[in-house]
Design a protein around this motif. Structure first.
Motif, PDB file in Angstrom:
ATOM      1  N   LEU A  57       0.834  -1.199   0.000  1.00  0.00           N
ATOM      2  CA  LEU A  57       0.000   0.000   0.000  1.00  0.00           C
ATOM      3  C   LEU A  57       0.864   1.242   0.000  1.00  0.00           C
ATOM      4  CD1 LEU A  57      -2.627  -1.128   2.651  1.00  0.00           C
ATOM      5  CD2 LEU A  57      -3.143  -0.579   0.271  1.00  0.00           C
ATOM      6  N   ASP A  58       2.115   1.057   0.386  1.00  0.00           N
ATOM      7  CA  ASP A  58       3.019   2.196   0.520  1.00  0.00           C
ATOM      8  C   ASP A  58       4.380   1.769  -0.010  1.00  0.00           C
ATOM      9  OD1 ASP A  58       3.877   4.677   1.167  1.00  0.00           O
ATOM     10  OD2 ASP A  58       3.585   4.478   3.344  1.00  0.00           O
ATOM     11  N   ARG A  77       1.775   2.759  -9.018  1.00  0.00           N
ATOM     12  CA  ARG A  77       0.467   2.603  -8.351  1.00  0.00           C
ATOM     13  C   ARG A  77      -0.317   1.385  -8.805  1.00  0.00           C
ATOM     14  NH1 ARG A  77      -2.339   6.847  -5.684  1.00  0.00           N
ATOM     15  NH2 ARG A  77      -4.460   6.081  -5.932  1.00  0.00           N
ATOM     16  N   ASP A  78      -0.517   1.315 -10.112  1.00  0.00           N
ATOM     17  CA  ASP A  78      -1.396   0.268 -10.636  1.00  0.00           C
ATOM     18  C   ASP A  78      -0.734  -1.112 -10.599  1.00  0.00           C
ATOM     19  OD1 ASP A  78      -3.441   2.005 -10.944  1.00  0.00           O
ATOM     20  OD2 ASP A  78      -3.310   2.180 -13.133  1.00  0.00           O
ATOM     21  N   ALA A  81      -1.292  -2.245  -7.197  1.00  0.00           N
ATOM     22  CA  ALA A  81      -2.686  -2.676  -7.044  1.00  0.00           C
ATOM     23  C   ALA A  81      -2.848  -4.105  -7.541  1.00  0.00           C
ATOM     24  CB  ALA A  81      -3.617  -1.733  -7.811  1.00  0.00           C
ATOM     25  N   GLU A  82      -2.169  -4.402  -8.624  1.00  0.00           N
ATOM     26  CA  GLU A  82      -2.282  -5.742  -9.190  1.00  0.00           C
ATOM     27  C   GLU A  82      -1.645  -6.783  -8.257  1.00  0.00           C
ATOM     28  OE1 GLU A  82      -1.092  -5.850 -13.309  1.00  0.00           O
ATOM     29  OE2 GLU A  82      -1.009  -8.046 -13.202  1.00  0.00           O
ATOM     30  N   ARG A  84      -1.335  -6.509  -5.016  1.00  0.00           N
ATOM     31  CA  ARG A  84      -2.259  -6.653  -3.873  1.00  0.00           C
ATOM     32  C   ARG A  84      -3.399  -7.576  -4.240  1.00  0.00           C
ATOM     33  NH1 ARG A  84      -1.624  -0.872  -3.450  1.00  0.00           N
ATOM     34  NH2 ARG A  84      -3.664  -0.516  -4.408  1.00  0.00           N
ATOM     35  N   ASN A  85      -3.900  -7.370  -5.438  1.00  0.00           N
ATOM     36  CA  ASN A  85      -5.042  -8.163  -5.886  1.00  0.00           C
ATOM     37  C   ASN A  85      -4.697  -9.651  -5.984  1.00  0.00           C
ATOM     38  OD1 ASN A  85      -6.775  -9.110  -8.627  1.00  0.00           O
ATOM     39  ND2 ASN A  85      -7.898  -7.987  -7.047  1.00  0.00           N
ATOM     40  N   PRO A 110     -12.672  -8.537  -4.560  1.00  0.00           N
ATOM     41  CA  PRO A 110     -11.348  -8.590  -5.215  1.00  0.00           C
ATOM     42  C   PRO A 110     -11.409  -9.223  -6.612  1.00  0.00           C
ATOM     43  CG  PRO A 110     -11.177  -9.315  -2.950  1.00  0.00           C
ATOM     44  CD  PRO A 110     -12.647  -9.215  -3.256  1.00  0.00           C
ATOM     45  N   LEU A 112     -13.597  -8.771  -8.816  1.00  0.00           N
ATOM     46  CA  LEU A 112     -14.025  -7.777  -9.806  1.00  0.00           C
ATOM     47  C   LEU A 112     -12.844  -7.023 -10.388  1.00  0.00           C
ATOM     48  CD1 LEU A 112     -17.074  -6.144  -8.012  1.00  0.00           C
ATOM     49  CD2 LEU A 112     -17.049  -8.026  -9.643  1.00  0.00           C
ATOM     50  N   TYR A 113     -11.761  -6.970  -9.584  1.00  0.00           N
ATOM     51  CA  TYR A 113     -10.626  -6.172 -10.037  1.00  0.00           C
ATOM     52  C   TYR A 113      -9.501  -7.047 -10.582  1.00  0.00           C
ATOM     53  CZ  TYR A 113     -13.136  -2.478  -7.677  1.00  0.00           C
ATOM     54  OH  TYR A 113     -14.093  -1.581  -7.302  1.00  0.00           O
ATOM     55  N   ASP A 115      -7.345  -9.133 -13.265  1.00  0.00           N
ATOM     56  CA  ASP A 115      -7.024  -8.783 -14.645  1.00  0.00           C
ATOM     57  C   ASP A 115      -7.825  -9.606 -15.655  1.00  0.00           C
ATOM     58  OD1 ASP A 115      -5.482  -6.632 -14.500  1.00  0.00           O
ATOM     59  OD2 ASP A 115      -3.595  -7.606 -15.029  1.00  0.00           O
TER      60      ASP A 115
ATOM     61  N   VAL B 326      -7.938  -3.957  -2.163  1.00  0.00           N
ATOM     62  CA  VAL B 326      -8.172  -5.293  -2.733  1.00  0.00           C
ATOM     63  C   VAL B 326      -7.842  -5.339  -4.219  1.00  0.00           C
ATOM     64  CG1 VAL B 326      -9.898  -5.874  -1.012  1.00  0.00           C
ATOM     65  CG2 VAL B 326     -10.619  -4.968  -3.235  1.00  0.00           C
ATOM     66  N   GLY B 327      -7.282  -4.254  -4.752  1.00  0.00           N
ATOM     67  CA  GLY B 327      -6.741  -4.355  -6.114  1.00  0.00           C
ATOM     68  C   GLY B 327      -7.354  -3.448  -7.158  1.00  0.00           C
ATOM     69  N   LYS B 329      -7.656  -0.607  -9.585  1.00  0.00           N
ATOM     70  CA  LYS B 329      -6.647   0.281 -10.162  1.00  0.00           C
ATOM     71  C   LYS B 329      -7.254   1.674 -10.300  1.00  0.00           C
ATOM     72  CE  LYS B 329      -3.962  -3.172 -12.556  1.00  0.00           C
ATOM     73  NZ  LYS B 329      -4.557  -4.365 -13.118  1.00  0.00           N
ATOM     74  N   ILE B 406      -3.783   4.361   1.958  1.00  0.00           N
ATOM     75  CA  ILE B 406      -3.571   4.309   3.414  1.00  0.00           C
ATOM     76  C   ILE B 406      -4.399   5.391   4.105  1.00  0.00           C
ATOM     77  CG2 ILE B 406      -1.859   4.503   5.244  1.00  0.00           C
ATOM     78  CD1 ILE B 406       0.206   3.674   3.051  1.00  0.00           C
TER      79      ILE B 406
END
Lengths: 241, 412
Positions: A57-58, A77-78, A81-82, A84-85, A110, A112-113, A115, B326-327, B329, B406
């Motif tokens: 997250l950081d 960022r993205d 996110a991937e 994390r997903n 999760p 839904l997001y 790939d 949870v992902g 983008k 965060i």
């Protein structure tokens, strides 16, 4: 085999105006696959910052972080996110469920997001809910569930993507003792039967006792981080504060 | 992907449904804007269509010549009070001017027309067959005027449909005899209906007579100039030749009337079509201006959407943080809030279209104005309201998409 989490010389510095705050200083630690780790330390000790970085997250100010052999400290960022997903499931103290949708929809989030299109998303979410003992409450709204049940929904949401790690931030902080035990039992089962690495932030020794390793933060530094610490030592340290 | 879209849309709908009143009020801005645009465009289109229909009804490429100058020694004299135009002017105009196709002299007056027990006061117009060609008046029944009728000053009449209706009430007028100022005329034909003129006059409330018969037997003629007429209608060979025809007519008439170069015209010319076209243009400009004013309220509605979306983003900061954790983008969050804003504006647009159509129907019913709902205006309204949603939703959506997860998760 590479460790699941391999962190070297990790530092995180925030600047609040002219003052620089060293939230993490030179943290080096590896966490192997399938372990159950408790993260302890007083407020402001840097454990939340550590969890945020571990959870992608950081990003650290300096140092390196290999997650599952992949360097993630400078990802976009993205991309994070991937990661994390795909690899991480989060469980929070206040559950963080979407109030307006059912348990099933919450657990499905999760997916839904992801790939790729997941055709059996409903079935997978239902399976995850069944794994935490909520097969009868699929269509319930969060407001119709008890605190323990809500946290189970959150755990189902965390495991629906079959992640390698579950990061739980004080998962029992809002629950009574009995319910806390039930939740921790679920974590232990997930750790043992599915070999999911579980990292739990807690203030509670009872919760920490479920872990097979405890790491302790103080003033942004890791105390006795590298070895599996026998419980009494940690407790001694906690008592000395 | 479809699954993803469906769920994004569902989430947006759920969010809007939770705050029904707020969503409805937000939409109201768009509803009013779109309705106002649709209604004003409908009224404007209706007005210009009406004027265009009137242009078609006066006859094409036509110039009207009226005796008397518009100004004389700085004073405006009433046109038509002097008798300077004659039938021979009309004849010469049609014979000598290359750009003039036809010229019809006309005299007019008012008289009562009597058929059996009924009488009806109407306009008497004495003219020649050229008038029917220039004005593009068809004969609904019977026969038109002929040149012989004019030469012989035959006592024949053509009745407008209003006159027929008033005097005959459904009976066949052809071959019957009507009396005008005690003089019997045989009804030779009935004119096809022309409807209202630009000035709101009933163009069918008229009786056409040969110009000779009208002057000698009905309207009375001044011995000073038995040849004088009240107007001459001339028709150019084409729209492009209108100006040329006007100049030729002016030159010929000045020469025939022996006017010196420094003397003013003793006649005036009116190009009705140009006047009406100017009316069309001005009514179009008017309705465009109204629509522009109305679209300002669309803009205001858009700002309302932006405002509410900002509130919504703030309220749902934690939810956004969770989705990011949870992902989700950047694109996923952006899309979710854009869909929400666009849903508001498109729904507002649809309700606005219905309200706008209802308003124009009510306007045309109660105010008696003709309104025309153009599909283009409706399409434009939909597209515009969608753009308003996307445009004004973008800033809040972007703000949401770039929240720090965060911070967002910690937000109370």
């Amino acid at each position: 085999m590479t460790p699941l989490i391999d962190v070297r010389h990790l530092s995180k510095t925030y600047s609040l105006g002219e003052v620089e705050v060293h939230a993490l200083s030179d943290v080096t630690i590896t966490i192997s696959r399938g372990s159950f780790v408790a993260v302890m330390g007083p407020s402001g000790s840097g454990k939340s910052t550590f969890m945020n970085i571990i959870g992608c997250l950081d990003r650290p100010t300096s140092g390196s972080y290999f997650l599952d052999g992949v360097s993630v400290e400078s990802m976009e960022r993205d991309e994070l996110a991937e990661i994390r997903n795909r690899k991480i499931g989060f469980v929070f103290q206040n559950f963080n469920l979407l109030a307006r949708v059912t348990a099933l929809e919450n657990a499905k989030l999760p997916l839904l997001y992801a790939d790729n299109v997941i055709r059996d998303a409903d079935a997978r979410a239902a399976k995850a809910l069944a794994a935490v003992g909520l097969e009868g409450q699929l269509q319930n709204m969060p407001s119709q569930l008890s605190g323990g049940q809500q946290q189970r929904v959150a755990i189902a949401r965390a495991i629906v993507n079959e992640p390698q790690i579950i990061l739980a931030d004080e998962p029992t902080g809002a629950l009574d003792t009995k319910t806390s035990r039930e939740i921790m039992t679920i974590f232990r089962d997930l750790n043992q039967t599915r070999s999911i690495t579980v990292i739990v932030v807690t203030h509670s020794d009872e919760v920490a006792a479920y872990a097979d390793r405890i790491i302790y933060f103080r003033d942004g530094r890791l105390v006795n981080g590298e070895a599996a610490v026998p419980m009494p030592v940690v407790l001694d340290q906690a008592a000395k504060r | 992907m479809l699954n993803h879209w469906m769920s994004t849309i569902r989430v947006a709908f759920a969010a809007l449904k939770t705050n029904r009143v707020r969503s409805a009020l937000t939409m109201l801005g768009i509803v009013i804007g779109v309705a106002a645009v649709i209604a004003t465009v409908a009224v404007g289109t209706g007005a210009s269509q009406r004027v265009q229909a009137q242009i078609a009804s006066i006859g094409s490429n036509m110039i009207i010549l009226i005796p008397g100058s518009l100004t004389s020694s700085g004073m405006q004299l009433g046109t038509g009070t002097v008798t300077t135009l004659t039938r021979s002017d009309a004849r010469e105009l049609s014979e000598q001017c290359a750009d003039i196709k036809d010229a019809a002299p006309a005299v007019r007056g008012a008289a009562s027309v009597i058929y059996e027990g009924n009488n009806w006061g109407t306009t008497i117009l004495g003219t020649t067959p050229a008038y029917l060609r220039i004005r593009d008046i068809a004969i609904a029944q019977g026969e038109a005027l002929s040149e012989q009728d004019v030469e012989k000053a035959s006592k024949v009449a053509l009745l407008g449909s209003t006159v027929v209706e008033k005097l005959y009430g459904g009976a066949d007028p052809i071959g019957t005899i009507v009396r005008i100022k005690q003089v019997p005329f045989i009804v030779q034909g009935v004119l096809a209906s022309k409807g209202q003129s630009a000035g709101g006059q009933d163009q069918d409330d008229i009786v056409l007579l040969p110009i000779t018969s009208a002057k000698q037997k009905v309207l009375g003629f001044k011995s000073a100039n038995a040849d004088a007429v009240d107007a001459i209608l001339i028709q150019a060979r084409s729209g492009d030749q209108l100006d040329a025809a006007q100049e030729e007519a002016r030159a010929l008439l000045r020469q025939r009337h022996h006017l010196l170069p420094d003397e003013e015209d003793d006649f005036s010319m009116r190009n009705l079509e140009e006047i009406l076209k100017a009316q069309v243009t001005s009514s179009r400009i008017m309705s465009l201006m109204l629509a522009a004013v109305a679209s300002v309220s669309l803009l205001v509605g858009g700002i309302g959407i932006m405002n509410i979306m900002l509130v919504s983003v703030r309220e749902r900061t934690r939810e956004i943080g969770l989705r990011q954790a949870v992902g989700a983008k950047t694109r996923d969050i952006l899309l979710q809030f854009l869909v929400e804003a666009t849903t508001l504006s498109i729904f507002g647009g649809i309700v606005g279209i219905m309200t706008g159509i209802a308003t124009s129907v009510i306007i045309s019913h109660f105010a008696g104005w003709q309104t025309v709902i153009s599909p283009a205006a409706v399409l434009l309204a939909v597209v515009f309201s969608a753009l308003v949603g996307i445009g004004f939703g973008f800033y809040p959506a972007r703000k949401a998409a770039y929240l720090d997860p965060i911070e967002a998760l910690r937000f109370e």
